[in-house]
Design an enzyme around this catalytic site. Structure first.
Site, PDB file in Angstrom:
ATOM      1  N   ARG A  97       0.710  -1.183   0.077  1.00  0.00           N
ATOM      2  CA  ARG A  97       0.122  -0.045  -0.108  1.00  0.00           C
ATOM      3  C   ARG A  97       0.698   1.235  -0.007  1.00  0.00           C
ATOM      4  NH1 ARG A  97      -2.247  -3.471  -1.261  1.00  0.00           N
ATOM      5  NH2 ARG A  97      -4.259  -4.574  -0.050  1.00  0.00           N
ATOM      6  N   SER A 126     -10.743  -1.471   3.167  1.00  0.00           N
ATOM      7  CA  SER A 126     -10.032  -1.841   4.565  1.00  0.00           C
ATOM      8  C   SER A 126      -9.590  -0.447   5.282  1.00  0.00           C
ATOM      9  CB  SER A 126      -8.904  -2.463   4.153  1.00  0.00           C
ATOM     10  OG  SER A 126      -9.068  -3.733   3.645  1.00  0.00           O
ATOM     11  N   GLU A 158      -4.972   2.371   6.520  1.00  0.00           N
ATOM     12  CA  GLU A 158      -4.931   2.441   5.249  1.00  0.00           C
ATOM     13  C   GLU A 158      -5.692   3.613   4.592  1.00  0.00           C
ATOM     14  OE1 GLU A 158      -5.012  -1.606   3.349  1.00  0.00           O
ATOM     15  OE2 GLU A 158      -6.063  -0.904   1.709  1.00  0.00           O
TER      16      GLU A 158
END
Ligand SMILES: Cc1cc2nc3c(=O)[nH]c(=O)nc-3n(C[C@H](O)[C@H](O)[C@H](O)COP(=O)(O)OP(=O)(O)OC[C@H]3O[C@@H](n4cnc5c(N)ncnc54)[C@H](O)[C@@H]3O)c2cc1C
Length: 322
Positions: free
Chosen positions: A173, A223, A316
């Protein structure tokens, strides 16, 4: 600020998948470079803050809104070229919605990012966050990123810089674009020929799995937290025997959802924001939640996981204006 493509006082909850967020002082949707240069010049002159918006599927915008210009990237250019080695180079504008691009490529019998089907983001946002599903990340098929660094930008020195894969600093990420004030404008992806019926089947299986495990029936932003590396746990207390450990891109991780579930937080709510019963790393807006409710829930979850496991959950989702 005067400009005929810039709108004033636009509610941002219409542009986020969790359906929260206050008002943008200025808002514009840009599909061509000339307009982009024009508005970036204006923001420089006026000293305005800029926020670049894709699909709004991984952000939480404060209820107090954004006191600057939101630029929604709508670049939908698409050029597909067969290379000498038999692969395809797909030059896609950053504004392409992933599902739409996957469907378009499926029609052309090109396999590329179908593992990401069901993610409601754009190519630009997905490259910035190296969006992925464990066994596949978008970096696996990114060849080049065309990016505008607007801090370096001025009207006489305008450059869309081409980054090759190695220069993008991709990780879990992560990419260098997260550490820049920038607009990702276009991306070159590499695809390969595949029977469209096989791609269709892959897409169906991917979506079936998602519908079973993720709360698509409620607004959410995917998420909330990143998974935690196994090495971050105190090995005297926590190990592969008493934690759920998964291998993602050769890194041992403990899923954030599992940690939250172990704290007994599935179904826990603050006003209209709730930890999904289907997947504990998803926060759902089940009843007119405000961004502040979601933010408070995030803080609560972090505290509980720290108390029980001694690790910090890293977000995230991107917070805007908190
Ligand atoms: C139901 C659901 C399922 C999801 N599943 C997954 C999953 O499996 N894996 C995964 O990784 N993510 C998942 N997500 C999260 C999210 O969809 C992805 O991270 C997506 O890639 C974000 O793209 P976006 O265009 O919506 O970005 P946005 O949410 O609009 O923006 C996110 C960040 O990227 C920046 N940004 C957006 N576009 C650009 C651009 N053109 N140039 C520069 N910066 C830009 C924004 O400024 C912001 O900081 C899911 C989300 C939902 C709602």
């Amino acid at each position: 600020m005067e400009n005929n493509i810039i709108l004033k006082n636009i509610k941002l909850n219409k542009f986020t998948t969790c359906r929260t967020g206050g008002v943008a002082k200025y808002f514009t949707q840009i599909d061509n470079v000339d307009d982009l240069v024009n508005v970036l010049n204006l923001t420089k002159k006026e000293g305005l803050k800029v926020f670049v918006l894709g699909g709004g599927s991984n952000i939480l915008i404060n209820d107090t809104g954004f006191d600057g210009l939101v630029i929604k990237v709508l670049n939908k250019r698409l050029k597909i070229q067969k290379l000498d080695n038999g692969y395809f180079e797909i030059n896609a504008g950053a504004g392409w919605n992933l599902n739409n691009l996957i469907t378009k490529l499926q029609d052309e019998s090109i396999s590329c990012i179908e593992d990401l089907f069901g993610i409601p983001g754009t190519i630009g946002g997905s490259v910035r966050g190296n969006c992925g599903v464990g066994y596949f990340e978008i970096k696996d098929v990114v060849n080049n990123v065309y990016n505008i660094d607007w801090l370096k930008f001025n009207e006489y020195n305008f450059e869309i810089k081409k980054y090759n894969q190695n220069e993008c600093g991709f990780g879990y990420r992560e990419s260098i674009f997260k550490r820049k004030a920038n607009v990702i404008w276009e991306v070159n992806l590499i695809g390969r020929q595949m029977d469209s019926s096989i791609i269709k089947e892959k897409v169906k299986n991917t979506m079936d799995k998602r519908l079973k495990s993720q709360p698509y029936e409620f607004p959410n932003f995917g998420s909330t937290f990143k998974n935690v590396k196994l090495e971050e746990f105190d090995p005297k207390i926590w190990n592969e025997e008493n934690l759920l450990v998964v291998n993602s891109q050769n890194v041992k991780q403990v899923p954030a959802g599992w940690l939250i579930d172990q704290c007994g937080l599935k179904g826990f709510s603050i006003n209209g924001a709730k930890i999904s019963e289907k997947h504990a790393n998803f926060i759902i807006n089940f009843d007119k939640a405000k961004s502040l409710d979601i933010f408070n829930l995030i803080s609560f979850v972090k505290e509980k996981v720290l108390e029980k496991f001694g690790v910090y959950l890293e977000l995230e989702v991107q917070l805007i204006g908190f």
